[in-house]
Design an enzyme around this catalytic site. Sequence first.
Site, PDB file in Angstrom:
ATOM      1  N   HIS A 306       0.854  -1.186   0.000  1.00  0.00           N
ATOM      2  CA  HIS A 306       0.000   0.000   0.000  1.00  0.00           C
ATOM      3  C   HIS A 306       0.890   1.237   0.000  1.00  0.00           C
ATOM      4  O   HIS A 306       1.946   1.262   0.619  1.00  0.00           O
ATOM      5  CB  HIS A 306      -0.897   0.019   1.244  1.00  0.00           C
ATOM      6  CG  HIS A 306      -2.079   0.905   1.094  1.00  0.00           C
ATOM      7  ND1 HIS A 306      -2.014   2.248   1.330  1.00  0.00           N
ATOM      8  CD2 HIS A 306      -3.344   0.653   0.679  1.00  0.00           C
ATOM      9  CE1 HIS A 306      -3.195   2.797   1.095  1.00  0.00           C
ATOM     10  NE2 HIS A 306      -4.018   1.853   0.695  1.00  0.00           N
ATOM     11  N   ASP A 363      -7.937  -5.394  -0.179  1.00  0.00           N
ATOM     12  CA  ASP A 363      -8.389  -6.273  -1.278  1.00  0.00           C
ATOM     13  C   ASP A 363      -8.032  -7.736  -1.063  1.00  0.00           C
ATOM     14  O   ASP A 363      -8.533  -8.592  -1.797  1.00  0.00           O
ATOM     15  CB  ASP A 363      -7.779  -5.785  -2.597  1.00  0.00           C
ATOM     16  CG  ASP A 363      -8.348  -4.421  -2.973  1.00  0.00           C
ATOM     17  OD1 ASP A 363      -7.575  -3.461  -3.101  1.00  0.00           O
ATOM     18  OD2 ASP A 363      -9.585  -4.317  -3.072  1.00  0.00           O
TER      19      ASP A 363
HETATM   20  C1  SDX Z   1      -6.165  -0.019  -3.057  1.00  0.00           C
HETATM   21  O1  SDX Z   1      -4.343   4.456  -2.091  1.00  0.00           O
HETATM   22  C2  SDX Z   1      -5.336   3.869  -1.501  1.00  0.00           C
HETATM   23  O2  SDX Z   1      -5.785   4.244  -0.450  1.00  0.00           O
HETATM   24  C3  SDX Z   1      -5.922   2.687  -2.254  1.00  0.00           C
HETATM   25  C4  SDX Z   1      -6.935   1.838  -1.522  1.00  0.00           C
HETATM   26  C5  SDX Z   1      -8.219   2.598  -1.293  1.00  0.00           C
HETATM   27  O3  SDX Z   1      -8.954   2.216  -0.369  1.00  0.00           O
HETATM   28  O4  SDX Z   1      -8.537   3.502  -2.114  1.00  0.00           O
HETATM   29  O5  SDX Z   1      -6.416   1.407  -0.295  1.00  0.00           O
HETATM   30  C6  SDX Z   1      -7.327   0.615  -2.364  1.00  0.00           C
HETATM   31  O6  SDX Z   1      -5.922   0.294  -4.186  1.00  0.00           O
HETATM   32  C7  SDX Z   1      -5.298  -0.996  -2.306  1.00  0.00           C
HETATM   33  C8  SDX Z   1      -4.081  -1.508  -3.137  1.00  0.00           C
HETATM   34  C9  SDX Z   1      -4.584  -2.613  -4.081  1.00  0.00           C
HETATM   35  N1  SDX Z   1      -3.512  -2.982  -5.021  1.00  0.00           N
HETATM   36  C10 SDX Z   1      -2.871  -4.153  -4.915  1.00  0.00           C
HETATM   37  O7  SDX Z   1      -3.047  -4.970  -4.028  1.00  0.00           O
HETATM   38  C11 SDX Z   1      -1.881  -4.403  -6.050  1.00  0.00           C
HETATM   39  C12 SDX Z   1      -0.558  -4.938  -5.492  1.00  0.00           C
HETATM   40  N2  SDX Z   1       0.132  -3.863  -4.767  1.00  0.00           N
HETATM   41  C13 SDX Z   1       1.143  -3.105  -5.452  1.00  0.00           C
HETATM   42  O8  SDX Z   1       1.018  -2.969  -6.803  1.00  0.00           O
HETATM   43  C14 SDX Z   1       1.596  -1.882  -4.678  1.00  0.00           C
HETATM   44  O9  SDX Z   1       1.807  -2.267  -3.380  1.00  0.00           O
HETATM   45  C15 SDX Z   1       0.735  -0.606  -4.704  1.00  0.00           C
HETATM   46  C16 SDX Z   1       0.464  -0.152  -6.094  1.00  0.00           C
HETATM   47  C17 SDX Z   1      -0.542  -0.835  -3.970  1.00  0.00           C
HETATM   48  C18 SDX Z   1       1.518   0.490  -3.975  1.00  0.00           C
HETATM   49  O10 SDX Z   1       2.752   0.549  -4.583  1.00  0.00           O
HETATM   50  P1  SDX Z   1       3.646   1.886  -4.526  1.00  0.00           P
HETATM   51  O11 SDX Z   1       3.412   2.612  -3.264  1.00  0.00           O
HETATM   52  O12 SDX Z   1       3.480   2.651  -5.795  1.00  0.00           O
HETATM   53  O13 SDX Z   1       5.082   1.283  -4.410  1.00  0.00           O
HETATM   54  P2  SDX Z   1       5.957   0.678  -5.595  1.00  0.00           P
HETATM   55  O14 SDX Z   1       5.089   0.002  -6.611  1.00  0.00           O
HETATM   56  O15 SDX Z   1       6.870   1.748  -6.045  1.00  0.00           O
HETATM   57  O16 SDX Z   1       6.737  -0.474  -4.793  1.00  0.00           O
HETATM   58  C19 SDX Z   1       7.743  -0.092  -3.849  1.00  0.00           C
HETATM   59  C20 SDX Z   1       8.585  -1.373  -3.700  1.00  0.00           C
HETATM   60  C21 SDX Z   1       9.081  -1.922  -5.045  1.00  0.00           C
HETATM   61  O17 SDX Z   1      10.245  -2.657  -4.786  1.00  0.00           O
HETATM   62  P3  SDX Z   1      11.704  -1.943  -5.101  1.00  0.00           P
HETATM   63  O18 SDX Z   1      11.740  -1.690  -6.609  1.00  0.00           O
HETATM   64  O19 SDX Z   1      11.701  -0.652  -4.290  1.00  0.00           O
HETATM   65  O20 SDX Z   1      12.702  -2.962  -4.622  1.00  0.00           O
HETATM   66  O21 SDX Z   1       7.776  -2.397  -3.116  1.00  0.00           O
HETATM   67  C22 SDX Z   1       7.641  -3.459  -4.058  1.00  0.00           C
HETATM   68  C23 SDX Z   1       8.008  -2.924  -5.412  1.00  0.00           C
HETATM   69  O22 SDX Z   1       8.509  -3.943  -6.243  1.00  0.00           O
HETATM   70  N3  SDX Z   1       6.227  -3.876  -4.018  1.00  0.00           N
HETATM   71  C24 SDX Z   1       5.820  -5.125  -4.218  1.00  0.00           C
HETATM   72  C25 SDX Z   1       4.423  -5.088  -4.058  1.00  0.00           C
HETATM   73  N4  SDX Z   1       4.041  -3.837  -3.773  1.00  0.00           N
HETATM   74  C26 SDX Z   1       5.171  -3.091  -3.756  1.00  0.00           C
HETATM   75  N5  SDX Z   1       6.490  -6.271  -4.544  1.00  0.00           N
HETATM   76  C27 SDX Z   1       5.729  -7.384  -4.684  1.00  0.00           C
HETATM   77  N6  SDX Z   1       4.377  -7.428  -4.525  1.00  0.00           N
HETATM   78  C28 SDX Z   1       3.697  -6.300  -4.214  1.00  0.00           C
HETATM   79  N7  SDX Z   1       2.375  -6.336  -4.058  1.00  0.00           N
END
Ligand code: SDX
Length: 429
Positions: A306, A363
């Site tokens: 998140h 989720d």
């Molecule tokens: C919702 O914003 C809100 O409030 C949203 C929400 C709401 O109520 O409105 O809460 C609802 O959208 C919840 C999130 C649902 N999405 C998912 O579950 C999809 C999987 N999650 C990721 O895609 C991710 O965690 C995000 C998009 C939710 C957040 O990602 P960020 O903050 O943009 O961070 P990032 O993608 O830049 O990741 C930072 C690091 C990276 O690693 P490095 O390159 O720094 O080594 O964390 C890693 C990413 O690779 N990472 C993950 C990961 N999420 C982040 N690695 C593996 N699996 C994951 N799920």
Amino acid sequence: MGDTAQLIVDGKTYEIPLVVGSEGERGLDIARLRSETGLITLDPGCGNTGLCQSSITFMDGEKGILRYRGIPVEQLAEHSTFRETAYLLINGELPTEAQLRRFSVRLNDHSLVHEDMRSFFESYPRGAHPMGMISSMINALRAFYPSIPERSEEEEINITFARLLSKVRTLAAMSYKISLGHKVVYPRHDLSYCANFLNMMFDSPVKPYIVDEDLVDALNVFWILHADHEQNCSTSSVRAVGSARVNLYAAISAGISALWGPLHGGANQAVIEMLQEIYDSGGDPAPFIARAKDRNDPFRLMGFGHRVYKTFDPRARIIEKVCNRVLKKLHREDPLLPIAKKLEEVALRDSYFIDHNLYPNVDFYAGIVLRAIGIPINMFPVMFAIGRLPGWIAQWKESADDPKWKLYRPRQIYAGPLKRDYMPMGERA
Ligand code: SDX
């Protein structure tokens, strides 16, 4: 603590005012930064940038706190209903008995949709994703309800709020019934908000739907937990589109489109698809964990991580309890639930997830609740949208009521080619 910060650029010192929120959060007020320094800030994804001050929802990502108008979401999930929580978010206070009754009557009065909308659904390509349909239909509502000159502006907008909150359920259930080729079920005046939706989804002339109060309770909690979440992607889209002074239906339609994405509200569908893939491949989550950790693999563990929460999403824990309650009540096992629990257990012991502060979000378990209720998987994001609607409305209203309501127009740092002349076709390589 001082009320300004200092910025030193090219030997010159600038005082940047600090803005302090009611919970003590501090921010740099850079509204005059460019005019005074010629500089802008750069923050892809806005992880460090606030676009507004808001009194609606408070989140503390480090402590896993979520409050609507100051009330902890845990208390609302335990004591409130989705209808009452929607009133709280939009109006700022919990309703009195009389206010709640008036709100319910208004929702009932605006629960039908124009009969011409059925032909929209019937001519929509079969198999279209319901999020695309609902976004289109919400936008289309404007055509059926142009502004009412003789009504006061406030009365008109409150009726628009009720229309959106009430008709979104009817449209969602209509899209489902028509996709099955089944008879559309109309809303009933004698059912509550959530019971009405379940009845419109599952009632049939040959098999009347018996409202199960435990499922109604589960749906109330589900939608309360989804009702608002401060400046997430879809809410920011509603505020941005609304800032151009377009009608509210169009701004909400934009929010639904943003929510559809698998990184956002579409994740609840993607989680189930991922859990099903793990189940179909024998139930071992290890290969999926390995892919999630592989920086060369775009695969993300759906339902994990998140932008704000760097600990457990408080909603995930509540939804997991609802999962267990609903499955127990229905005397049902969901083979994907143990897969989800095992995946969570393995991930939370893994240093990659610990180091990246990746925990289950709202989720992760949501889809299992929806499966138990009988919602088809492609409607999972629609269920999120129905829940988030009061939050979008409240956030739009707050921006529209702001005397300084400005058009969203971010700046950029240009990184393209310098000035060059047009090259006639014959001279091009
Ligand atoms: C919702 O914003 C809100 O409030 C949203 C929400 C709401 O109520 O409105 O809460 C609802 O959208 C919840 C999130 C649902 N999405 C998912 O579950 C999809 C999987 N999650 C990721 O895609 C991710 O965690 C995000 C998009 C939710 C957040 O990602 P960020 O903050 O943009 O961070 P990032 O993608 O830049 O990741 C930072 C690091 C990276 O690693 P490095 O390159 O720094 O080594 O964390 C890693 C990413 O690779 N990472 C993950 C990961 N999420 C982040 N690695 C593996 N699996 C994951 N799920």
